[in-house]
Scaffold this motif. Structure first.
Motif, PDB file in Angstrom:
ATOM      1  N   ASP A 140       9.707   4.235  -1.339  1.00 19.61           N
ATOM      2  CA  ASP A 140      10.075   4.546  -2.721  1.00 19.61           C
ATOM      3  C   ASP A 140       9.477   3.540  -3.699  1.00 19.61           C
ATOM      4  OD1 ASP A 140      11.516   6.716  -1.806  1.00 19.61           O
ATOM      5  OD2 ASP A 140      13.475   5.726  -1.973  1.00 19.61           O
ATOM      6  N   VAL A 141       9.510   2.258  -3.334  1.00 21.26           N
ATOM      7  CA  VAL A 141       8.995   1.222  -4.225  1.00 21.26           C
ATOM      8  C   VAL A 141       7.470   1.263  -4.285  1.00 21.26           C
ATOM      9  CG1 VAL A 141       8.811  -1.279  -4.593  1.00 21.26           C
ATOM     10  CG2 VAL A 141      11.009  -0.263  -3.991  1.00 21.26           C
ATOM     11  N   LYS A 142       6.822   1.570  -3.173  1.00 19.43           N
ATOM     12  CA  LYS A 142       5.353   1.577  -3.159  1.00 19.43           C
ATOM     13  C   LYS A 142       4.765   2.885  -3.711  1.00 19.43           C
ATOM     14  CE  LYS A 142       3.869   3.586   1.093  1.00 19.43           C
ATOM     15  NZ  LYS A 142       2.931   3.720   2.100  1.00 19.43           N
ATOM     16  N   ALA A 143       5.583   3.888  -3.977  1.00 23.16           N
ATOM     17  CA  ALA A 143       5.100   5.193  -4.447  1.00 23.16           C
ATOM     18  C   ALA A 143       4.139   5.111  -5.642  1.00 23.16           C
ATOM     19  CB  ALA A 143       6.278   6.113  -4.757  1.00 23.16           C
ATOM     20  N   TYR A 192      -3.056   4.177  -7.863  1.00 25.23           N
ATOM     21  CA  TYR A 192      -3.957   3.019  -7.924  1.00 25.23           C
ATOM     22  C   TYR A 192      -4.654   2.773  -6.585  1.00 25.23           C
ATOM     23  CZ  TYR A 192      -1.391   1.886 -12.180  1.00 25.23           C
ATOM     24  OH  TYR A 192      -0.811   1.929 -13.425  1.00 25.23           O
ATOM     25  N   MET A 193      -4.791   3.807  -5.783  1.00 23.03           N
ATOM     26  CA  MET A 193      -5.318   3.607  -4.436  1.00 23.03           C
ATOM     27  C   MET A 193      -6.704   2.962  -4.428  1.00 23.03           C
ATOM     28  SD  MET A 193      -4.148   3.527  -1.500  1.00 23.03           S
ATOM     29  CE  MET A 193      -2.590   4.192  -1.990  1.00 23.03           C
ATOM     30  N   ASN A 194      -7.604   3.402  -5.305  1.00 24.95           N
ATOM     31  CA  ASN A 194      -8.942   2.800  -5.353  1.00 24.95           C
ATOM     32  C   ASN A 194      -8.863   1.321  -5.718  1.00 24.95           C
ATOM     33  OD1 ASN A 194     -10.220   5.199  -4.677  1.00 24.95           O
ATOM     34  ND2 ASN A 194     -10.484   5.801  -6.808  1.00 24.95           N
ATOM     35  N   GLU A 195      -7.997   0.990  -6.661  1.00 29.89           N
ATOM     36  CA  GLU A 195      -7.845  -0.394  -7.087  1.00 29.89           C
ATOM     37  C   GLU A 195      -7.244  -1.253  -5.974  1.00 29.89           C
ATOM     38  OE1 GLU A 195      -6.945   2.302  -8.783  1.00 29.89           O
ATOM     39  OE2 GLU A 195      -7.775   2.150 -10.795  1.00 29.89           O
ATOM     40  N   ARG A 199      -4.180  -4.934   4.970  1.00 25.81           N
ATOM     41  CA  ARG A 199      -3.268  -3.833   4.671  1.00 25.81           C
ATOM     42  C   ARG A 199      -1.885  -4.434   4.436  1.00 25.81           C
ATOM     43  NH1 ARG A 199      -0.513  -2.852   9.451  1.00 25.81           N
ATOM     44  NH2 ARG A 199      -1.679  -3.479  11.284  1.00 25.81           N
ATOM     45  N   ILE A 200      -1.124  -3.752   3.622  1.00 27.54           N
ATOM     46  CA  ILE A 200       0.235  -4.205   3.302  1.00 27.54           C
ATOM     47  C   ILE A 200       1.187  -3.562   4.288  1.00 27.54           C
ATOM     48  CG2 ILE A 200       2.042  -4.228   1.546  1.00 27.54           C
ATOM     49  CD1 ILE A 200      -0.262  -3.953  -0.540  1.00 27.54           C
ATOM     50  N   GLU A 236       1.186  -2.534 -14.155  1.00 27.94           N
ATOM     51  CA  GLU A 236       2.053  -1.786 -13.235  1.00 27.94           C
ATOM     52  C   GLU A 236       1.650  -2.048 -11.786  1.00 27.94           C
ATOM     53  OE1 GLU A 236       3.888   2.644 -12.591  1.00 27.94           O
ATOM     54  OE2 GLU A 236       1.753   2.518 -13.083  1.00 27.94           O
ATOM     55  N   LEU A 237       0.359  -2.055 -11.512  1.00 29.07           N
ATOM     56  CA  LEU A 237      -0.127  -2.340 -10.168  1.00 29.07           C
ATOM     57  C   LEU A 237       0.341  -3.726  -9.725  1.00 29.07           C
ATOM     58  CD1 LEU A 237      -1.946  -2.024  -7.652  1.00 29.07           C
ATOM     59  CD2 LEU A 237      -3.874  -2.712  -9.080  1.00 29.07           C
TER      60      LEU A 237
END
Length: 169
Positions: free
Chosen positions: A127-130, A135-138, A109-110, A85-86
């Motif tokens: 919405d797409v990056k939600a 998975y913030m740590n990853e 950074r993206i 998913e990530l």
């Protein structure tokens, strides 16, 4: 998600008991023996490239922003090892119009490209990056490791370099 220190502590205890048995409680419990054996077999199986994720992520935004193509390809290769998913979300972000910007703290950074060939609106990007919030740590680990890999020369393949003269572009 389980705390890394708890995991490390449990593994240290298991290794210690297997190396120099004291109480042998871990070796006597058939469930622990079976789980340990299963875990070892699973980890060994993951080392086999034939079992690695077979996913094909392409950089559809390369045409509009080629400068960070190899960095995205590095992310697409490494992200599936954390989560499919990530990796999917990262691919959606890129193909719809996102770039990687160097960052002093996070490595990269993206950043969305709003308008033109990029996202129609910031809301559409958000919405797409939600799903990335889970998975913030990853994501942070990937972006930091990407920068480290780049500094070590492990991102841009040597064949991508072009010999030229000083001052020539």
């Amino acid at each position: 998600m389980m705390e890394i220190q708890r995991i490390k502590s449990a593994f240290d205890e298991i290794l210690s008991e297997w190396q120099q048995p004291r109480l042998q409680t871990l070796q006597r419990d058939p469930n622990i023996v079976k789980m340990t054996e299963d875990l070892v077999l699973k980890v060994e199986a993951q080392r086999d490239p034939e079992r690695w994720p077979v996913t094909d992520y392409t950089d559809d935004f390369k045409e509009y922003h080629p400068d960070d193509h190899y960095q995205w390809m590095w992310l697409f290769f490494h992200a599936p090892f954390y989560s499919a998913e990530l990796a999917d979300v990262l691919c959606f972000l890129r193909c719809n119009g996102s770039i990687l910007v160097r960052d002093q703290i996070y490595g990269y950074r993206i950043q969305p490209v709003i308008g033109g060939h990029g996202w129609k609106t910031q809301q559409e990007y958000d919405d797409v990056k939600a799903p990335l919030t889970g998975y913030m740590n990853e994501v942070l680990a990937l972006l930091k490791n990407l920068r480290l890999a780049e500094q070590q020369g492990n991102v841009i393949p040597a064949k991508a370099y072009r010999q030229g003269r000083l001052g020539e572009r």
